[in-house]
Design a protein around this motif. Structure first.
Motif, PDB file in Angstrom:
ATOM      1  N   GLU A  67     -15.386 -18.929 -13.627  1.00  0.00           N
ATOM      2  CA  GLU A  67     -16.371 -19.994 -13.414  1.00  0.00           C
ATOM      3  C   GLU A  67     -15.737 -21.325 -13.793  1.00  0.00           C
ATOM      4  O   GLU A  67     -15.625 -21.668 -14.958  1.00  0.00           O
ATOM      5  CB  GLU A  67     -17.632 -19.725 -14.247  1.00  0.00           C
ATOM      6  N   PRO A  68     -15.292 -22.099 -12.805  1.00  0.00           N
ATOM      7  CA  PRO A  68     -14.625 -23.364 -13.108  1.00  0.00           C
ATOM      8  C   PRO A  68     -15.594 -24.455 -13.563  1.00  0.00           C
ATOM      9  O   PRO A  68     -15.195 -25.415 -14.185  1.00  0.00           O
ATOM     10  CB  PRO A  68     -13.983 -23.757 -11.777  1.00  0.00           C
ATOM     11  N   ARG A  69     -16.857 -24.282 -13.225  1.00  0.00           N
ATOM     12  CA  ARG A  69     -17.814 -25.367 -13.461  1.00  0.00           C
ATOM     13  C   ARG A  69     -18.154 -25.488 -14.936  1.00  0.00           C
ATOM     14  O   ARG A  69     -18.321 -24.510 -15.633  1.00  0.00           O
ATOM     15  CB  ARG A  69     -19.072 -25.040 -12.667  1.00  0.00           C
ATOM     16  N   ARG A 171     -12.147 -20.314 -17.048  1.00  0.00           N
ATOM     17  CA  ARG A 171     -12.566 -21.572 -16.414  1.00  0.00           C
ATOM     18  C   ARG A 171     -11.625 -21.927 -15.270  1.00  0.00           C
ATOM     19  O   ARG A 171     -10.937 -22.926 -15.298  1.00  0.00           O
ATOM     20  CB  ARG A 171     -12.614 -22.699 -17.442  1.00  0.00           C
ATOM     21  N   LEU A 173     -10.931 -21.734 -10.847  1.00  0.00           N
ATOM     22  CA  LEU A 173     -11.507 -21.603  -9.525  1.00  0.00           C
ATOM     23  C   LEU A 173     -10.720 -20.548  -8.750  1.00  0.00           C
ATOM     24  O   LEU A 173      -9.491 -20.591  -8.718  1.00  0.00           O
ATOM     25  CB  LEU A 173     -11.424 -22.966  -8.848  1.00  0.00           C
ATOM     26  N   VAL A 174     -11.435 -19.605  -8.178  1.00  0.00           N
ATOM     27  CA  VAL A 174     -10.751 -18.574  -7.398  1.00  0.00           C
ATOM     28  C   VAL A 174     -10.451 -19.139  -6.024  1.00  0.00           C
ATOM     29  O   VAL A 174     -11.347 -19.649  -5.345  1.00  0.00           O
ATOM     30  CB  VAL A 174     -11.618 -17.300  -7.291  1.00  0.00           C
ATOM     31  N   SER A 175      -9.185 -19.067  -5.609  1.00  0.00           N
ATOM     32  CA  SER A 175      -8.855 -19.676  -4.322  1.00  0.00           C
ATOM     33  C   SER A 175      -8.315 -18.672  -3.317  1.00  0.00           C
ATOM     34  O   SER A 175      -8.084 -19.022  -2.174  1.00  0.00           O
ATOM     35  CB  SER A 175      -7.865 -20.822  -4.508  1.00  0.00           C
ATOM     36  N   SER A 189      -6.681 -21.317  -8.368  1.00  0.00           N
ATOM     37  CA  SER A 189      -6.109 -22.530  -7.777  1.00  0.00           C
ATOM     38  C   SER A 189      -4.882 -23.002  -8.541  1.00  0.00           C
ATOM     39  O   SER A 189      -4.110 -23.796  -8.035  1.00  0.00           O
ATOM     40  CB  SER A 189      -7.150 -23.640  -7.718  1.00  0.00           C
ATOM     41  N   ASP A 190      -4.677 -22.511  -9.754  1.00  0.00           N
ATOM     42  CA  ASP A 190      -3.469 -22.921 -10.488  1.00  0.00           C
ATOM     43  C   ASP A 190      -2.317 -21.971 -10.212  1.00  0.00           C
ATOM     44  O   ASP A 190      -1.266 -22.066 -10.851  1.00  0.00           O
ATOM     45  CB  ASP A 190      -3.746 -23.023 -11.983  1.00  0.00           C
ATOM     46  N   SER A 207     -20.627 -23.085  -2.143  1.00  0.00           N
ATOM     47  CA  SER A 207     -19.200 -23.360  -2.241  1.00  0.00           C
ATOM     48  C   SER A 207     -18.560 -22.716  -1.022  1.00  0.00           C
ATOM     49  O   SER A 207     -19.209 -21.974  -0.294  1.00  0.00           O
ATOM     50  CB  SER A 207     -18.617 -22.798  -3.537  1.00  0.00           C
ATOM     51  N   GLN A 208     -17.284 -23.019  -0.824  1.00  0.00           N
ATOM     52  CA  GLN A 208     -16.586 -22.443   0.329  1.00  0.00           C
ATOM     53  C   GLN A 208     -15.994 -21.073  -0.022  1.00  0.00           C
ATOM     54  O   GLN A 208     -15.201 -20.521   0.738  1.00  0.00           O
ATOM     55  CB  GLN A 208     -15.471 -23.378   0.803  1.00  0.00           C
ATOM     56  N   ALA A 209     -16.408 -20.529  -1.189  1.00  0.00           N
ATOM     57  CA  ALA A 209     -15.777 -19.297  -1.675  1.00  0.00           C
ATOM     58  C   ALA A 209     -15.909 -18.138  -0.691  1.00  0.00           C
ATOM     59  O   ALA A 209     -15.032 -17.286  -0.617  1.00  0.00           O
ATOM     60  CB  ALA A 209     -16.370 -18.905  -3.026  1.00  0.00           C
ATOM     61  N   GLN A 211     -15.422 -17.912   2.248  1.00  0.00           N
ATOM     62  CA  GLN A 211     -14.340 -17.828   3.246  1.00  0.00           C
ATOM     63  C   GLN A 211     -13.170 -17.005   2.726  1.00  0.00           C
ATOM     64  O   GLN A 211     -12.265 -16.683   3.474  1.00  0.00           O
ATOM     65  CB  GLN A 211     -13.770 -19.220   3.538  1.00  0.00           C
ATOM     66  N   LEU A 212     -13.186 -16.718   1.425  1.00  0.00           N
ATOM     67  CA  LEU A 212     -11.990 -16.119   0.814  1.00  0.00           C
ATOM     68  C   LEU A 212     -11.891 -14.616   1.054  1.00  0.00           C
ATOM     69  O   LEU A 212     -10.974 -13.981   0.586  1.00  0.00           O
ATOM     70  CB  LEU A 212     -11.987 -16.364  -0.700  1.00  0.00           C
TER      71      LEU A 212
END
Ligand SMILES: Cc1cc2nc3c(=O)[nH]c(=O)nc-3n(C[C@H](O)[C@H](O)[C@H](O)COP(=O)(O)OP(=O)(O)OC[C@H]3O[C@@H](n4cnc5c(N)ncnc54)[C@H](O)[C@@H]3O)c2cc1C
Ligand SMILES: Cc1cc2nc3c(=O)[nH]c(=O)nc-3n(C[C@H](O)[C@H](O)[C@H](O)COP(=O)(O)OP(=O)(O)OC[C@H]3O[C@@H](n4cnc5c(N)ncnc54)[C@H](O)[C@@H]3O)c2cc1C
Ligand code: SF4
Ligand code: SF4
Lengths: 474, 546
Positions: A67-69, A171, A173-175, A189-190, A207-209, A211-212
């Motif tokens: 959860e990045p938020r 913390r 974001l899953v990309s 994302s890192d 979110s655009q998640a 699409q993953l």
């Protein structure tokens, strides 16, 4: 979905490998690792129940919530965007699970609601004096508000709850996602990544998640969504008390494309939610310039909002929302139509947690034990669509609006024991009961009779009063 | 028409690079954020660890050919404004630079040429300190023939002769200078202008001259007993140690001064086993020396005598025996804003001394070269170090500074001179307002403690006086420390704007690069401002909705 349940390693007893029926089932075992994408209500409830159930059977698993938020941020950056209505029945249900909403999270208790129509306004008190609702902020309050303590955020509270029950909050974001020799792998994302035994996707639809997952789960189809509008007005407390009171204000106005709109008081703010068909600037402007809306603000002036966003709402469930070692929960799977998304996230999250702990993590396990919970919400939503169709009809037809107004007003005045219309409307707008119950109540023999009478009387009375604008409330 | 009550609050993002404090404050003008980004984002850029580190080295060496040297001695003003400071400590930029510098030396990386066509102008440089060498490097890589003259047998200026071995091993400096030589720069060492080569001869040999003569002349204390054996200037003392011919100091050394030279002299003297007292006429706060160096001196056992000024050096026969000291107090602020020390009447006292090192200040030495430049003692120049078309200058000759400033002077002069010679527009002044405060969101970034370079215990330092006090961090620490950079003002691809925009306003860029991970599609923007408020590094800013 391709996966390798177990690879034959050197020294493995081949016979045991082929015969090991029980062993070949996909289940969580001691040391299993679970990734949850998203720490909103669905992700946190799932984690909470999973860890509790696992503990009760002495199963030692670990959960990473991605959860990045930061729910400490103000405004949309720290918020999962919603009206923030938590029904009393959900508050009670959570209490029985040991989850007690701290007072700091409840911005306001809602004791009544006011229905605004062009034909008049009617106040409806809590049916049976009990179905109170709580108004919460999902994040840390609107932009430029006095910062709430972090525990004042509803989602922040839930995430804290999940963390305190033993989950690790990552913390990040899953990309990207992929399969790593049959197991779900999550990449952030890192650039870091990790492999898990089970992946629960609770990333919502804002979110655009979603699409993953095209590559790892080609069958999954993200839910159909609709654009909505939420904004927050900052008003002096006295003005809020005078014009709004402890009430949620619901608008059934005959504005093209408008489905439903509500004003909900919270602290020094007034939240506006607009649902409709492709909410855009023109629709928002039309709504804000309606006299019924202006009348809710001091001097009939709608101030510029302090905070606003255009969140999406789930209007049709996702397709194929589970597979081996993967499951979608909450808004990214199914949610109750237009209301109580938090409540439905709670229900499906709990069902999913039960499934993975008590049954297994294969597609088949989910189909048998998780599918029905989703199915119930889905079929309730079918009923909801019918009810909303009727309510839209009411919005569009002045004749019907008068009937509803009169019936409700009479019930409220008489403090009658049987408040059919009031309860129906209450449940419809607050999410206190499944849509099925709402519909069942309208089948009560008295309901059509009363409505019929009120339709007649309401419209006759109108003709006699010679067109002057009625106000059943005042 | 946008007259609605709510439309006034809509705004859309602009992607705009902002200047980070590290780069704005870096003495050499290095793009600190840029080279850190290449390593920190190497996975996204598809670079191996080694390729990323080498690329970062090249970015540093582009403006500063001495990363291993400055990674050791620079007082790192870059770290002072770091936006991470308030979270868990500034990014250890200096330690990172040192690792990069050592990497470059270890891998044998060479400096890159910029233009291959030879230029006709013959360039002469007086002084092989960091200013002169930086200038020579930048000219040589642009195709000029460059000759550097230095009166000393070894190049490097104060880095070679002033800074002690335990802070900067000679082989590190020599290694970095060697790369400049490999670009074709000719070093004529042991050749002092005005002594071995006349100013006129120099002028006939070269079309353009650069003065990088530093500040070699030590100022005197101006007290009784100063002349005679047992008294040295700070630079005199340090350079004799660096030359391998340290003078005998005896047991009680008094060093006078509060700058870097004084501290280095005191620490070096302490390594001979002597008791060392540092005399400074103001308080510790006013000391111009690098604060960390003062700290190290104390750790090593140097005694500070603050608010104390020398009155007289006492001798028995030739030999120094003591120094009479005047107690001071701080009075009104002087022109520099520092409070002026004034004598406290009747408070003189004596300190035993076998040697006195006077490290009060230095100034440019014009002996034999006075006809080269006829201005004041400290050189005055136009922007970029230009005195006139044929004469340029930089470094300590303009005013005492630090090595990084000397390197920047050399580079800027070369850029401007090249532009002048090739008829190109003069370079623009750099902007200095750095992004800070609200635009940066420190809490987005995961907590991570600052890497500290391991230091030798004090006792060990005295036993092996030449051993470096601080070590270079390892590759693992280096790769972790780069992740601490916020990338202030430049997109580092956290993906939040892309992920959270409901309108699909961001599209993945085909060729990912720092600052260019996503392209904006403003048609899709709904004006919610979420992306702007999420962007942790301040790259996205608000603009009115089109
Ligand atoms: C206008 C409107 C009004 C509403 N009003 C109400 C109401 O009054 N009451 C009610 O109960 N419900 C309401 N809802 C519905 C409710 O908001 C949702 O049903 C509920 O938030 C769903 O919870 P969730 O956990 O599934 O998803 P979310 O709450 O959307 O949480 C998803 C989480 O996933 C995270 N995430 C997203 N992408 C990634 C990624 N790539 N990597 C890691 N994490 C990620 C997000 O940061 C977020 O925290 C409303 C919805 C709308 C649109
Ligand atoms: C003891 C000491 C410690 C220091 N510590 C630090 C530190 O830790 N960090 C830091 O950043 N800075 C430090 N400094 C400052 C730094 O060394 C100087 O700012 C820097 O070296 C200046 O560079 P420059 O090229 O201008 O001059 P210099 O380095 O002084 O070089 C000038 C060169 O010109 C030569 N020269 C002069 N006249 C002639 C002539 N007529 N003919 C031929 N050659 C000539 C000299 O021999 C010398 O080699 C320190 C300085 C001293 C003295
Ligand atoms: S998040 Fe998207 S819609 Fe919102 S301001 Fe940014 S680009 Fe526009
Ligand atoms: S939010 Fe992240 S990805 Fe987007 S511009 Fe800022 S740093 Fe770049």
């Amino acid at each position: 979905m391709a996966f390798v349940e177990r690879t034959v390693k050197e020294g493995d007893n081949l016979a045991a490998f082929f015969e090991g029926g029980e062993e070949r089932r996909l289940t969580l075992t001691d040391g299993s690792r679970i990734a949850v994408i998203g720490g909103g209500p669905a992700g946190t409830f799932f984690t909470y129940f999973l860890l509790r159930l696992a503990e009760s059977i002495d199963l030692d698993v670990s959960v990473d919530i991605y959860e990045p938020r930061s729910f400490a941020y103000q405004g949309p950056a720290g918020c999962n965007h919603c009206g923030g209505i938590v029904s009393e029945s959900l508050v009670q249900l959570l209490a029985t699970e040991g989850i007690n909403l701290p007072p700091a999270v409840v911005q306001r208790g809602i004791e009544s609601y006011v229905l605004h129509m062009d034909v008049g306004t009617v106040r409806i008190e809590t049916p049976l004096q009990e179905k109170r609702i709580a108004a919460v902020f999902r994040g840390n309050g609107p932009r430029e508000s006095e910062p709430l303590p972090v525990s004042g955020s509803f989602d922040g509270f839930l995430l804290e709850l999940a963390a305190s029950s033993g989950a690790r909050v990552v913390r990040k974001l899953v990309s990207a996602t992929s399969w790593d020799t049959g197991r779900p792998r999550v990449t952030c994302s890192d650039g870091t990544s990790a492999t898990y035994d089970l992946l629960a996707v609770a990333a919502g639809i804002n979110s655009q998640a979603l699409q993953l997952f095209q590559e790892i789960a080609p069958g999954y189809q993200a839910p159909k969504t609709l654009k909505t509008f939420i904004c927050e007005f900052r008003l002096p407390r006295e003005a809020l008390d005078k014009f709004i009171g402890p009430s949620m204000h619901v608008f059934l106005l005959d504005i093209p494309r408008l489905e439903f709109a509500a004003l909900i008081p919270k602290g020094e703010f007034l939240t506006l939610c607009i649902l409709g068909d492709d909410v855009d600037n023109a629709l928002i402007d039309t709504f804000l310039s309606a006299p019924e809306v202006k009348a809710c603000f001091p001097d009939g002036q709608v101030p510029a909002p302090a905070c606003h966003c255009f969140p999406r709402v789930n209007v049709e469930a996702a397709a194929q929302l589970y597979g081996d070692r993967i499951v979608w929960i909450g808004d990214s799977g199914v949610a109750r139509l237009y209301k109580d998304g938090i409540g439905s996230a709670y229900r499906v999250a709990k069902a999913a947690a039960k499934t993975v702990v008590h049954h297994g993590i294969s597609a088949e396990d989910f189909r048998q034990h998780y599918g029905p919970a989703c199915g119930r919400i889905n079929s309730d939503n079918t009923i909801a669509k019918f009810i909303f169709g009727v309510s839209t009809l009411i919005q569009r037809v002045r004749f019907l609006r008068r009937g509803v107004l009169r019936m409700t007003a009479n019930e409220q005045q008489r403090r009658a024991a049987r408040r059919h219309m009031s309860t129906v409307l209450w449940d419809l707008f607050t999410g206190s009961a499944p849509y099925k119950e709402v519909l069942t109540r309208t089948f009560h023999p008295e309901f059509p009779a009363m409505l019929g009478w009120n339709l007649l009387a309401g419209n006759l009375a109108r003709r006699r009063a010679n067109g002057s604008k009625g106000n059943a409330h005042g | 028409m946008k007259t609605g009550t709510f439309e006034q609050v809509l705004a859309q993002p602009a992607q705009a690079e902002q200047l980070p404090p590290c780069g704005a404050n870096c003495a050499t003008g290095t793009d600190v954020r840029g080279w850190i980004a290449v390593v920190a984002q190497r996975h996204k850029l598809g670079l191996t660890d080694a390729d990323a580190i080498s690329q970062a080295w090249r970015m540093v060496a582009d403006v500063n050919p001495f990363p291993a040297t400055l990674g050791r001695i620079c007082p790192h003003p870059c770290e002072a404004g770091c936006n991470r400071e308030g979270k868990d400590g500034a990014v250890a930029i200096n330690a990172l630079e040192r690792f990069l510098g050592d990497w470059g030396l270890r891998q044998g990386l060479s400096l890159e040429r910029m233009e291959s066509d030879p230029k006709p102008e013959r360039i002469g440089v007086v002084g092989a300190g960091p200013a002169g060498l930086s200038f020579a490097y930048q000219m040589a890589r642009r195709g000029y023939r460059v000759t550097v003259y230095d009166g000393e047998p070894k190049p490097g200026g104060m880095l070679q002769h002033g800074i002690p071995e335990y802070r900067l091993p000679e082989e590190v400096l020599t290694g970095e200078i060697q790369r400049i030589r490999e670009l074709g720069v000719e070093l004529r060492l042991g050749t002092a202008i005005g002594r071995d080569v006349s100013v006129d001869e120099l002028r006939t040999q070269h079309d353009v001259l650069f003065l990088g003569i530093g500040a070699q002349r030590a100022q005197r204390l101006g007290v009784e007993g100063e002349d005679g054996p047992g008294v040295w200037s700070g630079t005199e003392y340090l350079s004799s140690v660096n030359r391998g011919a340290p003078p005998a100091l005896g047991d009680d050394v008094v060093v006078v001064g509060g700058g870097n030279t004084a501290i280095d002299a005191a620490r070096t003297a302490r390594r001979t086993g002597a008791r060392v007292t540092l005399l400074y006429r103001r308080t510790r706060q006013e000391m111009p020396a690098i604060a960390a160096e003062v700290e190290e001196a104390l750790v090593e056992g140097v005694t500070l005598a603050l608010l104390a000024a020398p009155l007289r050096i006492e001798r028995t026969g030739e030999a120094v025996t003591a120094i009479t000291v005047q107690r001071m107090e701080l009075g009104e602020p002087d022109a520099s804003g520092r409070r002026r020390p004034v004598a406290v009447a009747g408070s003189a006292y004596e300190l035993p001394a076998s040697a006195v090192i006077a490290a009060v200040s230095q100034e440019p030495d014009w002996e034999g070269i006075g006809s080269l430049y006829t201005g004041p003692t400290w050189v005055k120049t136009q922007p970029w170090g230009r005195i006139d078309e044929q004469l340029w200058a930089g470094g300590d000759a303009l005013g005492l500074g630090i090595a990084g400033i000397a390197i920047a002077h050399g580079r800027r002069a070369a850029e401007a001179l090249h532009a002048q010679l090739r008829g190109q527009p003069a370079p623009a002044a750099p902007s200095r307002a750095a992004v800070t405060g609200k635009a940066i969101k420190p809490d987005y970034y995961a907590a991570c403690a600052r890497t500290e370079a391991p230091a030798l215990p004090a006792a060990q330092r005295l036993v092996s006086p030449e051993t470096e006090v601080h070590a270079t961090i390892g590759e693992a620490e280096f790769l972790e420390e780069v992740t601490r950079c916020f990338s202030c003002g430049l997109c580092f691809g956290c993906e939040q704007c892309f992920m959270y925009c409901n309108g699909k306003g961001f599209v993945r860029a085909e060729h990912a690069a720092p600052g260019a991970y996503f392209t904006l599609q403003l048609d899709a923007c709904e004006g919610c401002r979420k992306c702007i408020e999420l962007c942790p590094c301040g790259f996205l800013s608000a603009q009115p909705l089109a």
